[in-house]
Design a protein around this motif. Sequence first.
Motif, PDB file in Angstrom:
ATOM      1  N   LEU A   1       0.855  -1.181   0.000  1.00 58.81           N
ATOM      2  CA  LEU A   1       0.000   0.000   0.000  1.00 58.81           C
ATOM      3  C   LEU A   1       0.895   1.236   0.000  1.00 58.81           C
ATOM      4  O   LEU A   1       1.949   1.236   0.634  1.00 58.81           O
ATOM      5  CB  LEU A   1      -0.876   0.014   1.248  1.00 58.81           C
ATOM      6  CG  LEU A   1      -1.655  -1.259   1.575  1.00 58.81           C
ATOM      7  CD1 LEU A   1      -2.323  -1.132   2.925  1.00 58.81           C
ATOM      8  CD2 LEU A   1      -2.667  -1.537   0.480  1.00 58.81           C
ATOM      9  N   ASN A   2       0.490   2.278  -0.692  1.00 61.02           N
ATOM     10  CA  ASN A   2       1.250   3.520  -0.669  1.00 61.02           C
ATOM     11  C   ASN A   2       0.542   4.452   0.301  1.00 61.02           C
ATOM     12  O   ASN A   2      -0.631   4.793   0.099  1.00 61.02           O
ATOM     13  CB  ASN A   2       1.350   4.121  -2.078  1.00 61.02           C
ATOM     14  CG  ASN A   2       2.379   5.215  -2.121  1.00 61.02           C
ATOM     15  OD1 ASN A   2       2.040   6.379  -1.974  1.00 61.02           O
ATOM     16  ND2 ASN A   2       3.633   4.846  -2.300  1.00 61.02           N
ATOM     17  N   VAL A   3       1.253   4.866   1.353  1.00 59.71           N
ATOM     18  CA  VAL A   3       0.621   5.560   2.474  1.00 59.71           C
ATOM     19  C   VAL A   3       1.439   6.765   2.934  1.00 59.71           C
ATOM     20  O   VAL A   3       2.596   6.930   2.562  1.00 59.71           O
ATOM     21  CB  VAL A   3       0.426   4.598   3.671  1.00 59.71           C
ATOM     22  CG1 VAL A   3      -0.421   3.396   3.284  1.00 59.71           C
ATOM     23  CG2 VAL A   3       1.765   4.140   4.248  1.00 59.71           C
ATOM     24  N   TYR A   4       0.790   7.580   3.773  1.00 57.50           N
ATOM     25  CA  TYR A   4       1.453   8.631   4.534  1.00 57.50           C
ATOM     26  C   TYR A   4       1.363   8.242   6.001  1.00 57.50           C
ATOM     27  O   TYR A   4       0.335   7.750   6.471  1.00 57.50           O
ATOM     28  CB  TYR A   4       0.757   9.984   4.374  1.00 57.50           C
ATOM     29  CG  TYR A   4       0.630  10.502   2.963  1.00 57.50           C
ATOM     30  CD1 TYR A   4       1.692  10.460   2.065  1.00 57.50           C
ATOM     31  CD2 TYR A   4      -0.562  11.072   2.532  1.00 57.50           C
ATOM     32  CE1 TYR A   4       1.564  10.955   0.780  1.00 57.50           C
ATOM     33  CE2 TYR A   4      -0.701  11.580   1.251  1.00 57.50           C
ATOM     34  CZ  TYR A   4       0.362  11.519   0.378  1.00 57.50           C
ATOM     35  OH  TYR A   4       0.231  12.023  -0.890  1.00 57.50           O
ATOM     36  N   SER A   5       2.441   8.472   6.733  1.00 54.15           N
ATOM     37  CA  SER A   5       2.434   8.303   8.182  1.00 54.15           C
ATOM     38  C   SER A   5       3.343   9.384   8.755  1.00 54.15           C
ATOM     39  O   SER A   5       4.136   9.979   8.028  1.00 54.15           O
ATOM     40  CB  SER A   5       2.896   6.898   8.589  1.00 54.15           C
ATOM     41  OG  SER A   5       4.188   6.647   8.099  1.00 54.15           O
ATOM     42  N   GLY A   6       3.207   9.644  10.050  1.00 57.27           N
ATOM     43  CA  GLY A   6       3.988  10.737  10.632  1.00 57.27           C
ATOM     44  C   GLY A   6       3.506  12.056  10.066  1.00 57.27           C
ATOM     45  O   GLY A   6       2.313  12.310   9.975  1.00 57.27           O
ATOM     46  N   GLY A   7       4.448  12.900   9.633  1.00 56.59           N
ATOM     47  CA  GLY A   7       4.085  14.195   9.056  1.00 56.59           C
ATOM     48  C   GLY A   7       4.210  14.181   7.548  1.00 56.59           C
ATOM     49  O   GLY A   7       5.028  13.464   6.988  1.00 56.59           O
ATOM     50  N   PHE A   8       3.370  14.960   6.882  1.00 54.14           N
ATOM     51  CA  PHE A   8       3.479  15.134   5.428  1.00 54.14           C
ATOM     52  C   PHE A   8       2.981  16.525   5.070  1.00 54.14           C
ATOM     53  O   PHE A   8       2.243  17.159   5.825  1.00 54.14           O
ATOM     54  CB  PHE A   8       2.730  14.035   4.660  1.00 54.14           C
ATOM     55  CG  PHE A   8       1.236  14.055   4.815  1.00 54.14           C
ATOM     56  CD1 PHE A   8       0.426  14.660   3.864  1.00 54.14           C
ATOM     57  CD2 PHE A   8       0.629  13.455   5.908  1.00 54.14           C
ATOM     58  CE1 PHE A   8      -0.954  14.673   4.009  1.00 54.14           C
ATOM     59  CE2 PHE A   8      -0.748  13.448   6.055  1.00 54.14           C
ATOM     60  CZ  PHE A   8      -1.544  14.064   5.099  1.00 54.14           C
ATOM     61  N   THR A   9       3.415  17.018   3.890  1.00 61.13           N
ATOM     62  CA  THR A   9       3.089  18.374   3.449  1.00 61.13           C
ATOM     63  C   THR A   9       2.503  18.342   2.041  1.00 61.13           C
ATOM     64  O   THR A   9       3.057  17.697   1.152  1.00 61.13           O
ATOM     65  CB  THR A   9       4.349  19.265   3.457  1.00 61.13           C
ATOM     66  OG1 THR A   9       4.896  19.272   4.775  1.00 61.13           O
ATOM     67  CG2 THR A   9       4.040  20.683   3.027  1.00 61.13           C
ATOM     68  N   ILE A  10       1.398  19.040   1.857  1.00 60.67           N
ATOM     69  CA  ILE A  10       0.788  19.230   0.546  1.00 60.67           C
ATOM     70  C   ILE A  10       1.017  20.684   0.169  1.00 60.67           C
ATOM     71  O   ILE A  10       0.814  21.589   0.988  1.00 60.67           O
ATOM     72  CB  ILE A  10      -0.727  18.916   0.579  1.00 60.67           C
ATOM     73  CG1 ILE A  10      -0.948  17.452   0.954  1.00 60.67           C
ATOM     74  CG2 ILE A  10      -1.369  19.242  -0.769  1.00 60.67           C
ATOM     75  CD1 ILE A  10      -2.408  17.074   1.155  1.00 60.67           C
TER      76      ILE A  10
END
Length: 186
Positions: free
Chosen positions: A111-120
């Motif tokens: 699966l392609n995911v975000y975890s922790g912090g991310f920025t758009i």
Amino acid sequence: MRSARLGFAAGFVLALVAAGAAMDDTASPQTPSWVTPLPVAKISVKSGKPAKLELRFKVADGYHINSNQPGSELLIPTKLQLNPPTDIGVGSITYPKGHDLTLAIAPDQPLNVYSGGFTITAKVSAMRTASPGKYKVHGQLKYQACNDRSCFPPKLAPVDFEVQVLKRTSASGTAHNPAQSPHAHN
């Protein structure tokens, strides 16, 4: 073989969503929020000069959310929707690359995911008709959170920030003055 794998993936995703729905009570005010929008840095724009907007988010520890391109049409992608006022434009929304996560229940289906912090990121601009001042932009981040055992029904995280529209200047950088007569008057 491919259809068997696709069938397995569909069953896997549906089982995760069903398990999450059984665990989640969306009518309850205690429903957890798995994604927290972080404060937005001050953003100022001049007419005709777009500025870069960075929206930062934090995913709760022990959870992940599907990325904007989760790797299967059966998974719900993360999507940002912004509703700027009339004189403000928002465009070129750019999502970060997620990271691949493989779960024990489906080791051949990362699966392609975000975890922790991310920025758009996005570009913000002011229309030529925009008056100087502050403008409030509202929106929402739609996401589906999961842990290593189940996925939960999609949720919406509110997104709000202000855009400061600065006074327009001419190409030379000075305030616009009307044309002057070339004739000297005594």
